[in-house]
Design a protein around this motif. Sequence first.
Motif, PDB file in Angstrom:
ATOM      1  N   SER A 192       0.842  -1.208   0.000  1.00 47.35           N
ATOM      2  CA  SER A 192       0.000   0.000   0.000  1.00 47.35           C
ATOM      3  C   SER A 192       0.871   1.249   0.000  1.00 47.35           C
ATOM      4  O   SER A 192       2.027   1.232   0.419  1.00 47.35           O
ATOM      5  N   GLY A 193       0.288   2.354  -0.489  1.00 46.65           N
ATOM      6  CA  GLY A 193       1.007   3.629  -0.533  1.00 46.65           C
ATOM      7  C   GLY A 193       0.214   4.683  -1.269  1.00 46.65           C
ATOM      8  O   GLY A 193      -0.857   4.408  -1.838  1.00 46.65           O
ATOM      9  N   ALA A 194       0.715   5.902  -1.256  1.00 48.37           N
ATOM     10  CA  ALA A 194       0.044   7.010  -1.932  1.00 48.37           C
ATOM     11  C   ALA A 194       0.410   7.038  -3.411  1.00 48.37           C
ATOM     12  O   ALA A 194       1.484   6.594  -3.804  1.00 48.37           O
ATOM     13  N   VAL A 195      -0.502   7.542  -4.238  1.00 47.90           N
ATOM     14  CA  VAL A 195      -0.297   7.609  -5.678  1.00 47.90           C
ATOM     15  C   VAL A 195      -0.251   9.064  -6.109  1.00 47.90           C
ATOM     16  O   VAL A 195      -1.121   9.860  -5.759  1.00 47.90           O
ATOM     17  N   THR A 196       0.770   9.404  -6.850  1.00 43.16           N
ATOM     18  CA  THR A 196       0.858  10.729  -7.454  1.00 43.16           C
ATOM     19  C   THR A 196       0.594  10.542  -8.930  1.00 43.16           C
ATOM     20  O   THR A 196       1.465  10.156  -9.706  1.00 43.16           O
ATOM     21  N   ALA A 197      -0.649  10.809  -9.313  1.00 40.58           N
ATOM     22  CA  ALA A 197      -1.072  10.511 -10.686  1.00 40.58           C
ATOM     23  C   ALA A 197      -0.254  11.246 -11.727  1.00 40.58           C
ATOM     24  O   ALA A 197      -0.042  10.759 -12.836  1.00 40.58           O
ATOM     25  N   SER A 198       0.218  12.419 -11.336  1.00 40.84           N
ATOM     26  CA  SER A 198       0.961  13.202 -12.325  1.00 40.84           C
ATOM     27  C   SER A 198       2.255  12.536 -12.731  1.00 40.84           C
ATOM     28  O   SER A 198       2.835  12.861 -13.766  1.00 40.84           O
ATOM     29  N   LYS A 199       2.715  11.564 -11.884  1.00 37.24           N
ATOM     30  CA  LYS A 199       3.970  10.898 -12.209  1.00 37.24           C
ATOM     31  C   LYS A 199       3.802   9.851 -13.297  1.00 37.24           C
ATOM     32  O   LYS A 199       4.761   9.368 -13.867  1.00 37.24           O
ATOM     33  N   VAL A 200       2.576   9.400 -13.531  1.00 38.91           N
ATOM     34  CA  VAL A 200       2.339   8.493 -14.643  1.00 38.91           C
ATOM     35  C   VAL A 200       2.116   9.386 -15.856  1.00 38.91           C
ATOM     36  O   VAL A 200       0.998   9.644 -16.275  1.00 38.91           O
ATOM     37  N   THR A 201       3.188   9.905 -16.373  1.00 39.71           N
ATOM     38  CA  THR A 201       3.107  10.894 -17.440  1.00 39.71           C
ATOM     39  C   THR A 201       3.712  10.354 -18.727  1.00 39.71           C
ATOM     40  O   THR A 201       4.341   9.297 -18.732  1.00 39.71           O
ATOM     41  N   GLY A 202       3.531  11.152 -19.766  1.00 45.20           N
ATOM     42  CA  GLY A 202       4.096  10.761 -21.057  1.00 45.20           C
ATOM     43  C   GLY A 202       3.328   9.581 -21.618  1.00 45.20           C
ATOM     44  O   GLY A 202       2.114   9.647 -21.815  1.00 45.20           O
ATOM     45  N   SER A 203       4.045   8.498 -21.879  1.00 40.95           N
ATOM     46  CA  SER A 203       3.413   7.308 -22.443  1.00 40.95           C
ATOM     47  C   SER A 203       2.909   6.399 -21.322  1.00 40.95           C
ATOM     48  O   SER A 203       3.163   6.634 -20.141  1.00 40.95           O
ATOM     49  N   LYS A 231       2.543   3.279 -18.818  1.00 40.40           N
ATOM     50  CA  LYS A 231       3.525   2.556 -18.003  1.00 40.40           C
ATOM     51  C   LYS A 231       3.053   1.115 -17.800  1.00 40.40           C
ATOM     52  O   LYS A 231       1.863   0.810 -17.908  1.00 40.40           O
ATOM     53  N   THR A 232       4.008   0.240 -17.499  1.00 40.47           N
ATOM     54  CA  THR A 232       3.681  -1.162 -17.238  1.00 40.47           C
ATOM     55  C   THR A 232       3.997  -1.500 -15.791  1.00 40.47           C
ATOM     56  O   THR A 232       5.124  -1.285 -15.322  1.00 40.47           O
ATOM     57  N   LEU A 241      -0.714   0.750 -17.530  1.00 37.65           N
ATOM     58  CA  LEU A 241      -1.329   1.923 -16.900  1.00 37.65           C
ATOM     59  C   LEU A 241      -1.291   3.089 -17.900  1.00 37.65           C
ATOM     60  O   LEU A 241      -0.246   3.409 -18.462  1.00 37.65           O
ATOM     61  N   ALA A 242      -2.425   3.692 -18.078  1.00 42.74           N
ATOM     62  CA  ALA A 242      -2.484   4.862 -18.971  1.00 42.74           C
ATOM     63  C   ALA A 242      -1.788   6.048 -18.323  1.00 42.74           C
ATOM     64  O   ALA A 242      -1.706   6.150 -17.101  1.00 42.74           O
ATOM     65  N   ALA A 243      -1.289   6.930 -19.144  1.00 41.21           N
ATOM     66  CA  ALA A 243      -0.620   8.137 -18.629  1.00 41.21           C
ATOM     67  C   ALA A 243      -1.596   8.926 -17.775  1.00 41.21           C
ATOM     68  O   ALA A 243      -2.759   9.102 -18.125  1.00 41.21           O
ATOM     69  N   GLY A 244      -1.082   9.395 -16.629  1.00 39.96           N
ATOM     70  CA  GLY A 244      -1.903  10.198 -15.742  1.00 39.96           C
ATOM     71  C   GLY A 244      -2.907   9.403 -14.947  1.00 39.96           C
ATOM     72  O   GLY A 244      -3.868   9.976 -14.412  1.00 39.96           O
ATOM     73  N   SER A 245      -2.707   8.080 -14.848  1.00 43.30           N
ATOM     74  CA  SER A 245      -3.663   7.251 -14.120  1.00 43.30           C
ATOM     75  C   SER A 245      -3.702   7.622 -12.644  1.00 43.30           C
ATOM     76  O   SER A 245      -2.661   7.813 -12.005  1.00 43.30           O
ATOM     77  N   SER A 246      -4.909   7.702 -12.113  1.00 38.40           N
ATOM     78  CA  SER A 246      -5.098   7.966 -10.690  1.00 38.40           C
ATOM     79  C   SER A 246      -5.073   6.642  -9.933  1.00 38.40           C
ATOM     80  O   SER A 246      -4.985   5.567 -10.528  1.00 38.40           O
ATOM     81  N   ALA A 247      -5.180   6.740  -8.608  1.00 38.56           N
ATOM     82  CA  ALA A 247      -5.194   5.521  -7.808  1.00 38.56           C
ATOM     83  C   ALA A 247      -6.360   4.630  -8.213  1.00 38.56           C
ATOM     84  O   ALA A 247      -6.230   3.414  -8.335  1.00 38.56           O
ATOM     85  N   THR A 254       6.771   1.437  -9.386  1.00 37.64           N
ATOM     86  CA  THR A 254       6.270   1.950  -8.107  1.00 37.64           C
ATOM     87  C   THR A 254       6.659   3.401  -7.926  1.00 37.64           C
ATOM     88  O   THR A 254       5.889   4.201  -7.398  1.00 37.64           O
ATOM     89  N   ALA A 255       7.841   3.762  -8.398  1.00 36.17           N
ATOM     90  CA  ALA A 255       8.243   5.168  -8.298  1.00 36.17           C
ATOM     91  C   ALA A 255       7.406   6.041  -9.216  1.00 36.17           C
ATOM     92  O   ALA A 255       7.090   7.188  -8.906  1.00 36.17           O
TER      93      ALA A 255
END
Length: 366
Positions: free
Chosen positions: A109-120, A122-123, A138-144, A188-189
């Motif tokens: 478990s942990g917090a999600v910073t959606a802005s970090k899933v940016t650009g293309s 992610k897997t 995971l689509a770019a900008g995905s939220s928790a 995860t990062a």
Amino acid sequence: MSGITLSAGVRQNLLALQNTAQLLGQTTNRLATGNKVNSAVDNPQSYFTAAGLNNRASDLSTLQDSMSLSVQTITAASQGIDAITKLVAQAKSTANQALQATNTATTYSGAVTASKVTGSAKTLSIQVGSGSAIKVTLAAGSSAGAIASAVNASTTAHAAGVTAKASGGSISFSVSTGDKLTISNGTTAAIGGSLTSSNGVNNTKTYLNQYNALLSQIDQQASDASFNGVNLLQSGTSLTTTFNEKGTSKQVINGFNASSSGLGLSAATDWSTSTNINSSIASLDAATSSLRAQSTAFGNNLSVVQNRQSFTSNLITTLQTGASNLTLADTNTEGANLLALQTRQSLSTTALGISNSAEQGILKIL
């Protein structure tokens, strides 16, 4: 000697003395050997009949040794089945414990910073225990919530028991079975820094491993139940026991595959559901029934061999007794005969002396 002339009385007494000496020699020989028939010359019919009886008794004695080995071979197999039956019962107990086992879930478990899933896109790589990694896109900008939905929508993740749950800006992954959960590939990062893990306990899997270990013990037990190079708990083996000297009476016992595979048992790979565990229990019940049936069959075979062994022992005694009746001397009778013959010999000697004394009287006249 032709030049010596004996009177009729002397010759008669001499002949009686010779016959007595012959009988005396025969009697002493019988007492010394214990037999009244020592060779075919004594009594051909009794001698050869007794020899035939003794030869058959000797042949049966050899077969009796073979029967004794067969008894031990069957006994070893029967004892092996008893031991395997106990292992099967223990495996069933382990399966029943698995049905009642409770597992502690493993969580990430942990917090999600959606802005970090940016650009293309992610897997996200998820691995349960030592299984293959599960790839979730995971689509770019995905939220928790979007990440949780993507994981829960993955049929592969669902099959592995992985679920994800979003709460506000936080996300948690869990495996209800308690298996180790690994999330890697640096994603995860990308979804918000590090996740905190909490290792669970998979008690069901512990019982599964114990169950498989017991199956291995069953295989070892089946391979070790041999005697004199014959193992009746392996397929393709057989034991032939011959009951008579002509080989026309015999018993053939075929081997029985008492290994786990021969009993219809296979190593468990998934006890995540009660259906899978109950399936293993059903296989164990069938194996128990098979072992009991084979144990009964071995018991019947053992009884047959033991009965023939007892019969052969009695027959050998009968044959030897019959041979002895034909050849053995009665020591009491022969002892009495010896005493009578010694007395007769003494009397014959005296009589011979009296016959000679008549001729000596003529010498006095001359």
